[in-house]
Motif scaffolding. Structure first.
Motif, PDB file in Angstrom:
ATOM      1  N   ASN A  79       9.511  33.157  87.174  1.00  0.00           N
ATOM      2  CA  ASN A  79       8.047  33.540  87.668  1.00  0.00           C
ATOM      3  C   ASN A  79       7.689  32.619  88.892  1.00  0.00           C
ATOM      4  OD1 ASN A  79       7.650  35.358  85.393  1.00  0.00           O
ATOM      5  ND2 ASN A  79       7.243  33.381  83.994  1.00  0.00           N
ATOM      6  N   LEU A 104       9.927  33.587  91.919  1.00  0.00           N
ATOM      7  CA  LEU A 104      10.137  34.694  93.076  1.00  0.00           C
ATOM      8  C   LEU A 104       9.055  35.554  93.021  1.00  0.00           C
ATOM      9  CD1 LEU A 104      14.078  35.118  92.491  1.00  0.00           C
ATOM     10  CD2 LEU A 104      12.890  33.580  94.113  1.00  0.00           C
ATOM     11  N   ILE A 105       8.222  35.890  91.996  1.00  0.00           N
ATOM     12  CA  ILE A 105       7.153  36.920  92.028  1.00  0.00           C
ATOM     13  C   ILE A 105       6.096  36.493  92.995  1.00  0.00           C
ATOM     14  CG2 ILE A 105       7.399  37.960  89.822  1.00  0.00           C
ATOM     15  CD1 ILE A 105       5.061  35.627  88.920  1.00  0.00           C
ATOM     16  N   TYR A 106       6.205  35.405  93.654  1.00  0.00           N
ATOM     17  CA  TYR A 106       5.173  35.048  94.509  1.00  0.00           C
ATOM     18  C   TYR A 106       5.907  35.252  96.147  1.00  0.00           C
ATOM     19  CZ  TYR A 106       2.076  33.410  91.042  1.00  0.00           C
ATOM     20  OH  TYR A 106       1.543  33.249  89.885  1.00  0.00           O
ATOM     21  N   PHE A 107       6.981  35.441  96.282  1.00  0.00           N
ATOM     22  CA  PHE A 107       7.750  35.559  97.434  1.00  0.00           C
ATOM     23  C   PHE A 107       7.803  36.995  97.712  1.00  0.00           C
ATOM     24  CE2 PHE A 107      10.394  31.342  96.504  1.00  0.00           C
ATOM     25  CZ  PHE A 107       8.936  30.639  96.599  1.00  0.00           C
ATOM     26  N   GLU A 149      11.451  39.730  86.339  1.00  0.00           N
ATOM     27  CA  GLU A 149      11.888  39.544  87.517  1.00  0.00           C
ATOM     28  C   GLU A 149      13.541  40.143  87.309  1.00  0.00           C
ATOM     29  OE1 GLU A 149      10.041  35.499  89.370  1.00  0.00           O
ATOM     30  OE2 GLU A 149      11.372  35.427  87.820  1.00  0.00           O
TER      31      GLU A 149
END
Lengths: 277, 195
Positions: A217, A219-222, A250
């Motif tokens: 959780n 990479l969900i911000y990238f 993801e």
């Protein structure tokens, strides 16, 4: 003629560029939708209505900068989030790690530490903790400080007890902390082989000879470009046959490293790097 | 009524929502030309099959939980996974976040509605169904500001009237309709040709 939304996007770009040029914090490749929400919320709490008003403030006011960077980079989690992931780790990953004399684990984006201690508990119960070193990194200094201290609200620990049991825990979560009033202090023994360090996935470099990378959780911000950069960084950091564990929603599908990994638990998004070319 | 075919439909539901969605979903024909994104409040640690896989049985469209960064597809019904907010990115992909709960909910309806409205602007239909939460009202207001259309379930026909009533009281509803009329409206909007 630009619409209101386009003007706001322009303001956001200018602000992110300013933060990068002035301080080196790079949020330019974060996923836009959640970044925008976080930014709007932080600015409105600071009494700022127009995003562009934050530009001069961020250049000259370090306290404001810190507050904004914190708001944009903080993530929240809890002990044994997604118990089935930990269960799959116990069953499918621990036997692989056990074949190495010494195991290096990188927990990338450890936030306030709940999940790195969950991993430490699991490794202890599986008899592997003594030959493991865990590098737990995050971009957010404040979160990292909380992680190092390892002191949590007792209610959140109690709420996580079921998750621990669902992860096939062998005792009780309360075996791993002392409680005092409304606080729970993680046992010092669990911290022994964890090294907490600041690391920025957007700008910093590889860790070498890593056997397991735990990055859930984050990479969900990238955005896609930054996600690919980070995944290539992971690929270089892993030993051949090393393990990558992502969040439950993801996936490596449609990424730059899709063909470099094979899923070993499709449901839990646990991947093994291919050996050889 | 003249409203061009929407570019996306977003649906929010809380208490009583699964039953309402079960009534709504069968109306969509195969190949429905609009993507449908759904936030249904539900406990994070549920046992048994996920709600959305049960709903798939009542529907001619593919139904699934969102994966981070997947492209948004017409004729697919995609749910926010339990424990994650669901957001729409400007490049028409889905994103997830684990940011704090809003109105005690993660996923929150407002997060989906607001980010979808940022991207689809006037081409968005927001639908708010039964529930006992304040979630969704701010999102509907945003959709209306951007000249999208908002449909709210008639509280009298809702298993839990609080959420639709709250939205109506705050001026967030373009139309207040019973579930069957919402279903019909959505179906008709899908049939409109692009201008």
């Amino acid at each position: 003629m630009k619409s209101e939304a386009e003007i706001e996007n322009l303001e956001i770009r200018l602000l992110l560029e300013t933060i990068f040029l002035r301080y080196g914090y790079d949020f330019r490749q974060y996923a836009q939708a959640s970044l925008k929400r976080r930014m709007r919320q932080c600015l409105s709490e600071c009494g700022i209505t127009l995003i562009s008003e934050a530009i001069p403030k961020v250049i000259h006011d370090r306290t404001f900068l810190n507050r904004l960077v914190h708001a944009l980079s903080v993530t929240v989690t809890h002990f044994f989030r997604d118990p089935l992931c930990y269960r799959a780790l116990r069953k499918q990953v621990i036997p692989l790690l056990a074949t190495y004399p010494f195991v290096t684990i990188w927990h990338a984006g450890c936030a306030t530490g709940e999940e790195v201690y969950s991993l430490a508990i699991l490794l202890r119960e599986e008899g592997l903790y003594e030959r493991v070193r865990i590098f737990a990194t995050d971009i957010n200094d404040h979160s990292l400080q909380i992680a190092k201290e390892g002191i949590y609200n007792i209610n959140s620990m109690i709420e996580s007890s079921q998750g621990y049991l669902d992860s096939a825990g062998k005792g009780a979560l309360s075996d791993y902390y002392h409680s005092r009033y409304d606080l729970a202090r993680i046992h010092a023994a669990l911290k022994e082989n964890i090294v907490f360090a600041a690391h920025n996935l957007a700008t910093d470099h590889v860790f070498s000879e890593t056997h397991l990378i735990f990055c859930r959780n984050v990479l969900i911000y990238f955005n896609k470009e930054l996600t690919n950069r980070v995944l290539l960084l992971f690929e270089k950091s892993l030993v051949a046959g090393g393990i990558l564990c992502l969040g439950s929603h993801e996936s490596l599908s449609f990424t730059a490293v899709e063909n470099r990994f094979i899923p070993i638990s499709r449901d839990q998004r646990i991947y093994q790097q291919k050996v050889g070319p | 009524m003249t409203f061009p075919r929407p570019r996306a439909i977003v649906i929010g539901a809380s208490a009583g929502g699964f039953q309402a969605l079960r009534t709504l979903f069968p109306v969509f024909p195969e190949g429905f030309p609009v993507p449908i994104l759904v936030v249904q409040h539900q406990p994070t640690h549920g046992s048994g099959p996920r709600g959305c896989s049960l709903l798939a049985l009542h529907c001619r469209l593919p139904v699934r939980e969102a994966m981070d960064k997947e492209p948004i597809q017409s004729g697919h019904i995609v749910f926010a996974p339990p424990g994650y907010h669901l957001l729409v990115e400007p490049d028409f992909t889905l994103a997830l976040s684990t940011d704090p709960a809003i109105h005690h909910s993660r996923p929150a309806i407002d997060v989906l509605f607001e980010t979808a409205s940022d991207v689809y602007q006037a081409g968005l239909i927001g639908v708010l169904l039964t529930g006992a939460s304040q979630d969704g009202t701010a999102g509907l207001q945003k959709i209306r500001q951007r000249r999208g259309m908002t449909l709210v379930q008639d509280p009298q026909s809702a298993e839990s009237p609080f959420m639709p009533r709250y939205a109506i009281a705050h001026g967030a509803a373009d139309q207040v309709l019973p579930l069957s009329a919402i279903a019909l409206t959505l179906k008709q909007l899908g049939n409109v040709q692009h201008e």
